[in-house]
Scaffold this active site. Sequence first.
Site, PDB file in Angstrom:
ATOM      1  CB  ALA A  20      -0.855   0.027   1.174  1.00  0.00           C
ATOM      2  CG  ASN A  62      -1.179   3.558  -7.886  1.00  0.00           C
ATOM      3  OD1 ASN A  62      -2.450   3.838  -8.250  1.00  0.00           O
ATOM      4  ND2 ASN A  62      -0.286   3.983  -8.881  1.00  0.00           N
ATOM      5  CB  ILE A  63      -3.352  -0.517  -2.880  1.00  0.00           C
ATOM      6  CG1 ILE A  63      -3.442   0.613  -1.716  1.00  0.00           C
ATOM      7  CG2 ILE A  63      -2.960  -1.775  -1.903  1.00  0.00           C
ATOM      8  CD1 ILE A  63      -4.733   0.434  -0.824  1.00  0.00           C
ATOM      9  CB  VAL A  64       1.012  -3.146  -5.934  1.00  0.00           C
ATOM     10  CG1 VAL A  64       1.140  -4.865  -6.830  1.00  0.00           C
ATOM     11  CG2 VAL A  64       1.275  -2.022  -6.622  1.00  0.00           C
ATOM     12  CB  ALA A  66       6.422  -0.311   5.749  1.00  0.00           C
ATOM     13  CG  ASP A  67       7.918   2.296   0.923  1.00  0.00           C
ATOM     14  OD1 ASP A  67       8.423   2.679   2.190  1.00  0.00           O
ATOM     15  OD2 ASP A  67       7.830   2.956  -0.218  1.00  0.00           O
ATOM     16  NE  ARG A  68      13.408   5.207   2.075  1.00  0.00           N
ATOM     17  CZ  ARG A  68      13.995   6.563   2.184  1.00  0.00           C
ATOM     18  NH1 ARG A  68      13.445   7.502   3.089  1.00  0.00           N
ATOM     19  NH2 ARG A  68      15.110   6.717   1.947  1.00  0.00           N
ATOM     20  CG  ASP A  95      10.477   2.241  -4.620  1.00  0.00           C
ATOM     21  OD1 ASP A  95       9.868   2.397  -5.849  1.00  0.00           O
ATOM     22  OD2 ASP A  95      10.079   1.609  -3.633  1.00  0.00           O
TER      23      ASP A  95
END
Length: 259
Positions: free
Chosen positions: A7, A11-13, A109-111, A130
Site C-alpha cells: 500500500a 497505488n496499492i498493489v 515500510a516499503d524502504r 524506488d
Amino acid sequence: MLLAIDAGNTNIVFALLDGRRIVTRWRIATDPRRTADEYAVWLHQLLALEGYSRGDVDGVIVSTVVPRALHNLQVLAQKYFGTAALVAGQAPAVWDIVLDVDEPRSVGADRAVNTVAAHALHDGDLIVIDFGTATTFDVVDYTGAYKGGIIAPGINLSLDALVAAAAKLPRIAIAAPETNSLIGRNTEDQMLIGIYWGYIAMMEGLVARMRTEIGRPVKVIATGGLATLFDKHTAVFDAIEPDLTIQGLGLMYERLRRN
C-alpha cells in the site's frame, strides 16, 4: 498461496504468490476510505479472471506507508480470506535487518522491505532507487543493513507542481524524448526535456556522490514503474527489479513460515 499487499501513497498493489513466484498482480488507486467489502468485490472478480478463488489464498502480508489504509486491509484478510494479515514491521513480521539510522521507527515500510529483497537478490553494497510518489535512494551495505538514503520528489509529483504553479503550462505525459536534443522547440518539448533529462541528471549526480561517500564498489538497483522508462537513456542502473517490494514481502512471509 500468498496475497502480498503493498500500500503506497498513490497505488496499492495486490500480488498473488506461489512460493517466491509472482503469479499475477493488480493495482488500484490508494483511497483510505475504501472498505474491506469494496476490496473484496474487486479482488473476487480479478481472482476469477485468473482462474483462482478466495479459497486459494491461505496467507496475507501487508506493507503500508498509509496508516489509515491498514485497518480495512486487515479486515479484508480476516473477513474474506479467513486469516490474520501479517504487517511488515510489526510482530511477528519484524524486520530481520539492522536499520542503522538515527530514527529507525521513521523508516518507511516499503524502504525496509526493499532492503530485505535487494540484499537477498544481490551481493555487496547496494543503492536502491524506488520510483514512487517520492523517488527514494536507499543504501544497503554488504551485511544487509539499511544505512539511510535520500528522499526526492517523484517525477509525477514534480510535474504536477510545475503545472499547478504555472498557469500557461499544459499537462503532459511522462515519456522518453524522441531525440537526444536538449533544446526544445516548443513548450511541451521543453517541459519534457526539463522533467526527463533533469531527472536523469539528478539520479546520475546523486548516485555518483553516494558512490564516493560509500567508498566501495556499489551496485544500483532500480524498482518502480518508471525504472524501465529511464533505463533507455542512462547507464546508472545495474539491475531493474520491478517487483522488489512484493518480492521482499514474499521473502519475509517465507522466513516466518520456516520459523
